[in-house]
Design a protein around this motif. Sequence first.
Motif, short mmCIF file in Angstrom:
data_model
loop_
_atom_site.label_atom_id
_atom_site.label_comp_id
_atom_site.label_asym_id
_atom_site.label_seq_id
_atom_site.Cartn_x
_atom_site.Cartn_y
_atom_site.Cartn_z
N LYS A 62 -12.13 10.67 81.57
CA LYS A 62 -11.44 10.25 80.35
C LYS A 62 -10.90 8.83 80.50
N CYS A 86 -7.75 28.70 73.67
CA CYS A 86 -9.07 28.20 74.09
C CYS A 86 -10.17 29.17 73.69
N TYR A 143 -13.61 20.02 82.72
CA TYR A 143 -13.76 19.55 81.35
C TYR A 143 -12.44 19.30 80.63
N GLU A 199 -9.26 17.41 79.45
CA GLU A 199 -8.93 15.99 79.27
C GLU A 199 -7.44 15.75 79.42
N ILE A 217 -13.06 22.56 76.52
CA ILE A 217 -13.50 21.67 75.44
C ILE A 217 -12.81 22.08 74.13
N GLU A 218 -12.69 23.39 73.91
CA GLU A 218 -12.01 23.90 72.72
C GLU A 218 -10.54 23.48 72.72
N ASN A 256 -9.24 20.88 74.31
CA ASN A 256 -9.21 19.42 74.07
C ASN A 256 -9.30 19.14 72.58
N LYS A 257 -10.27 19.82 71.96
CA LYS A 257 -10.56 19.58 70.54
C LYS A 257 -9.35 19.89 69.66
N GLN A 258 -8.59 20.89 70.09
CA GLN A 258 -7.43 21.29 69.29
C GLN A 258 -6.17 20.50 69.66
N GLY A 259 -6.35 19.48 70.48
CA GLY A 259 -5.25 18.55 70.76
C GLY A 259 -4.26 19.02 71.81
#
Length: 276
Positions: free
Chosen positions: A55, A113, A227, A229, A128-129, A131-134
């Motif tokens: 990152k 997640c 994975y 971040e 990843i889920e 991360n995507k949700q902040g």
Amino acid sequence: MPTHTLTPITPKRRYRKGKNKILPSRVAILVVCLLAILALVWFAVSQIMGLFSEKKHKYTKGSAPWTIGLDAGHGGSDPGAQGIVSEVDMTEQTVQKLMEILQKDERFHVVLCREFGETVEKPSMRAIEGNKQGADLLLSIHGNSDTTGEGYGFECYPLPPGRELSEESLEFATYLAQSFEEMGARLRGTEGIRYAYYEGENEDVKVIREGSDQQVYDSQTFGFLEYAEVPAVLAEQCFITNQQDVDLFGQGEGIERAAKAYYHAICAFFEVEPLE
Ligand SMILES: [Zn+2]
């Protein structure tokens, strides 16, 4: 015939003249083309680097509210280990309880997640889920097991040394281990902290190293951590094959005790006092 030998000069000269005239514009076109190609290559390389590099942003704790990404290990068609309790029952009940505690505290938001009961094939997809949700912090909850029923204790796995978020992950892991110890857990390894690596030719041999081993290894760790971040830790809450451990953190009041231990560690990480 001799005059013939002289005739080519004029066209040749004319040609040269003409060539000299158009030369600047040809160079200009060439330069523009080259620049365009360079720009394209630079764009492609930066995109590829962006996809595969660690990152780029510098992580900061920022200010409340913080978003906590919770992962109940296993799920759906994968029940995890089976012991006195089922691993997935324990991880889902704990995440449910921890979510309730966090939702009562307006300094925190919770994202999951994976949904309860959902099958997620790769642990990396859970991170990843998150991360995507902040998520600002990621926690994956698991249960340990062994065939003898004698294994016991709490351990957790932060992102290993040498990564951009290693220090922050280790800080959270340290709070987790302290918090569980305060609730009665016996800590495994170096004060409850260990690192996991996949080694061997096919990178499928799991090697556990103690938290005291701060050497940087090339090997990958758990997909969930790789994975993430943001700072991330995978916790092995207790041995689901050990009665004393299950009583402490594996079912009923034990689930509530574990959830509270996680909550206290999350508060310590974000430097706020827990509400309960
Ligand atoms: Zn597990």
